[in-house]
Design a protein around this motif. Sequence first.
Motif, PDB file in Angstrom:
ATOM      1  N   SER A 414       0.854  -1.193   0.000  1.00 21.35           N
ATOM      2  CA  SER A 414       0.000   0.000   0.000  1.00 21.35           C
ATOM      3  C   SER A 414       0.881   1.232   0.000  1.00 21.35           C
ATOM      4  O   SER A 414       2.031   1.200   0.441  1.00 21.35           O
ATOM      5  CB  SER A 414      -0.925   0.022   1.223  1.00 21.35           C
ATOM      6  N   GLY A 415       0.346   2.328  -0.486  1.00 16.85           N
ATOM      7  CA  GLY A 415       1.054   3.595  -0.439  1.00 16.85           C
ATOM      8  C   GLY A 415       1.884   3.869  -1.683  1.00 16.85           C
ATOM      9  O   GLY A 415       2.162   2.983  -2.493  1.00 16.85           O
ATOM     10  N   ALA A 443      -5.788  13.818  -4.312  1.00 19.17           N
ATOM     11  CA  ALA A 443      -7.217  13.945  -4.589  1.00 19.17           C
ATOM     12  C   ALA A 443      -7.781  12.707  -5.281  1.00 19.17           C
ATOM     13  O   ALA A 443      -8.904  12.277  -4.975  1.00 19.17           O
ATOM     14  CB  ALA A 443      -7.467  15.189  -5.445  1.00 19.17           C
ATOM     15  N   GLN A 444      -7.025  12.125  -6.213  1.00 14.73           N
ATOM     16  CA  GLN A 444      -7.529  11.012  -7.010  1.00 14.73           C
ATOM     17  C   GLN A 444      -7.303   9.641  -6.354  1.00 14.73           C
ATOM     18  O   GLN A 444      -7.972   8.679  -6.699  1.00 14.73           O
ATOM     19  CB  GLN A 444      -6.861  11.025  -8.391  1.00 14.73           C
ATOM     20  N   LEU A 445      -6.352   9.562  -5.422  1.00 18.52           N
ATOM     21  CA  LEU A 445      -6.085   8.302  -4.718  1.00 18.52           C
ATOM     22  C   LEU A 445      -6.067   8.571  -3.209  1.00 18.52           C
ATOM     23  O   LEU A 445      -5.037   8.463  -2.545  1.00 18.52           O
ATOM     24  CB  LEU A 445      -4.735   7.722  -5.161  1.00 18.52           C
ATOM     25  N   PRO A 446      -7.212   8.923  -2.640  1.00 22.14           N
ATOM     26  CA  PRO A 446      -7.252   9.297  -1.219  1.00 22.14           C
ATOM     27  C   PRO A 446      -6.883   8.142  -0.287  1.00 22.14           C
ATOM     28  O   PRO A 446      -6.473   8.376   0.854  1.00 22.14           O
ATOM     29  CB  PRO A 446      -8.711   9.733  -1.010  1.00 22.14           C
ATOM     30  N   GLY A 465       1.655  17.538   1.666  1.00 25.66           N
ATOM     31  CA  GLY A 465       0.863  16.408   1.215  1.00 25.66           C
ATOM     32  C   GLY A 465       1.565  15.067   1.335  1.00 25.66           C
ATOM     33  O   GLY A 465       0.999  14.038   0.974  1.00 25.66           O
ATOM     34  N   ILE A 466       2.799  15.047   1.855  1.00 24.12           N
ATOM     35  CA  ILE A 466       3.520  13.788   2.072  1.00 24.12           C
ATOM     36  C   ILE A 466       3.215  13.318   3.487  1.00 24.12           C
ATOM     37  O   ILE A 466       3.474  14.028   4.466  1.00 24.12           O
ATOM     38  CB  ILE A 466       5.031  13.981   1.864  1.00 24.12           C
ATOM     39  N   ASP A 467       2.654  12.141   3.636  1.00 25.48           N
ATOM     40  CA  ASP A 467       2.183  11.662   4.930  1.00 25.48           C
ATOM     41  C   ASP A 467       3.318  11.287   5.881  1.00 25.48           C
ATOM     42  O   ASP A 467       3.251  11.571   7.075  1.00 25.48           O
ATOM     43  CB  ASP A 467       1.269  10.447   4.738  1.00 25.48           C
ATOM     44  N   GLU A 468       4.335  10.604   5.360  1.00 26.05           N
ATOM     45  CA  GLU A 468       5.451  10.170   6.198  1.00 26.05           C
ATOM     46  C   GLU A 468       6.766  10.469   5.488  1.00 26.05           C
ATOM     47  O   GLU A 468       6.917  10.163   4.300  1.00 26.05           O
ATOM     48  CB  GLU A 468       5.386   8.664   6.484  1.00 26.05           C
ATOM     49  N   ALA A 541      -1.341   6.207 -12.463  1.00 28.03           N
ATOM     50  CA  ALA A 541      -1.212   5.828 -11.051  1.00 28.03           C
ATOM     51  C   ALA A 541      -2.500   5.191 -10.549  1.00 28.03           C
ATOM     52  O   ALA A 541      -2.466   4.190  -9.816  1.00 28.03           O
ATOM     53  CB  ALA A 541      -0.848   7.052 -10.212  1.00 28.03           C
ATOM     54  N   LYS A 542      -3.637   5.742 -10.915  1.00 23.88           N
ATOM     55  CA  LYS A 542      -4.926   5.188 -10.480  1.00 23.88           C
ATOM     56  C   LYS A 542      -5.107   3.750 -10.986  1.00 23.88           C
ATOM     57  O   LYS A 542      -5.513   2.858 -10.241  1.00 23.88           O
ATOM     58  CB  LYS A 542      -6.071   6.070 -10.976  1.00 23.88           C
TER      59      LYS A 542
END
Length: 592
Positions: A414-415, A443-446, A465-468, A541-542
């Motif tokens: 994931s990710g 936005a497109q891959l929440p 917007g980078i989570d980690e 990517a989607k």
Amino acid sequence: MDIVSEPIRELKKTTSLYRERTRVGIVSRPGRESSLMRVLQRLAPQTDEVFVYLANKSYVPLELSTVPSNVRFFTGPDIGDKARFVFLKDFIGYYIPASDDFNYRRYHVATLLSAIDRSEKRAVVGWRKTKHQLPQLPTLHQDQASSRCGNPVDVLDTKTCALHTDSLRSQDMDYKSTDSAELMLSRAARARDVMLIALTQEAAEPVGSLQEISTADVQESSAPSTEAAQVTSQSASLQSPFIEDVKVPLEYDDKPRITVIGRANTRRWKKGGILKSVLLTKEMLNSHGCSVDLIDIEDGDVFDTKPSDLLMVYVGDPERPDFEKVHRIVEYHASRGLPVLVNLSEDDYPRRTTEIKKVMQGWYRRYAGLVSMMTFSQNVDSKSDYRNFRDAIVTLPKTLTFSHQRFAEFESSSGIFVGDVAKLSDPRIVGPNVQTYIDQLRAQLPEAKIFGIQQYKPKYKIPTGIDEVWPFMPAEQLMARLVNVRLMVSFPRYATYEMVPVEASALGVPLLYQDMPQSLNETIGLAGVRYKSGFELVQSAKTLYRDPQVWRQFSRAGIRRARSQDFDVASAQMYLQVKNFIGRFRRKGIEL
């Protein structure tokens, strides 16, 4: 007939080999699973198949569940180290016995095969003579007193030797005797009038027991002694890409002598792609018998160098401090008639292109191609800006090694990994649209977390917007994390080479990358997805993130592509390009 009660037998097909196979045979004991795994990771890529003998075992230990695909396990009674030779039965080709606790080099198999071929397949060759006290054996024939490979000896260490089945077969071995594996081999060779040869080119010798070698950083240790010489080697564990070879005299007259100036001092430079590339460049050239002398750009004497056939100047970005001396180094040695290959960090950035064009045109006029630019893609010599010195561009393969225990899986991943956040902060490297691209992905891959890593201190503000953001970590640890990521997006556009995206793709992580004619377009090609706009990036990517069929096909493509760029293939390409470059000036009659 009751089909269930009838035994099912394997039918073996008749094979028509286009080449002779290579097989490694290893005997392993309980408690050595960890060291065996590391040995398998090192030797499996070098050979067609690895057969492992696990005495008195009824199952394969869990620690060995992720071995390379060409490894097979067998069991039987405990006959000691002689079991290294049991897989000779019904085999035709090159046979390499090995140990489960030895630090083999990446070109161990290739070098032994070369020595066997030089003996016309009439000798058993190896790196180390043993200290066994021999019982009375027939005297070595006088006509065997010399060899093109090395020195005739009485006994070879079976951890570091090899043979061809034209000289010895399984039926020549007495597995029931009380002899050690070394004495069994020696008796078999004597009975067949086969020479045992201790090689004299220590640059390719294995560097010692895994138990004796640190698993952390590069450190000094003593190399095993041979009949030819006592040598000192700097070595590292199999987990480190930085394995430095010993310095030895050139054995063959036709093998180039090469000096490499770059980041070479492992005490000074602790990380970075240039350090890794310089050390692996030496190892790749050593694997083909070249003598390579490393000189650090900061600590070494870069002007008073040993006589050589080629100087390679391999440092990083021209904007870094260690590049300051490069022009003086190049011109000093070229003015003395030495062919020079220099890394000018071609990255396709317009200003860099203009600078390279100016410098190379000047050198081309002065030195008639004696100074050439090394690049990592054959696309570079097609650039219109470089047409006036196209024949002074030499393409070398990038130094890559792949030895993964695991590969990415769709269901367990994931990710999205976006690479080094320091590079993402610099529009000079990634262009102006990274923040927009990350926002669109979000936005497109929440459902997809976005991961990055901080390898260096960022020059500018990191995109939001980078989570980690992961801290800097050794390559092995980074690969262990990436194997759990479903997708990688590479944003750099103007960089000489991006190694992490290639390594991620080799793990089976599908890769999306920007247009990079100077590297990734050729290295990854259609095994990944090259995007030209935010629309192409997000739509691709989607699909990849959500469609397991498409994901798996790109995953397999990345793994297969990596196999064609691993150490063995790349070292042969590098050797050939270097040899041809040197030969060009020998043909012109330039004194080297």
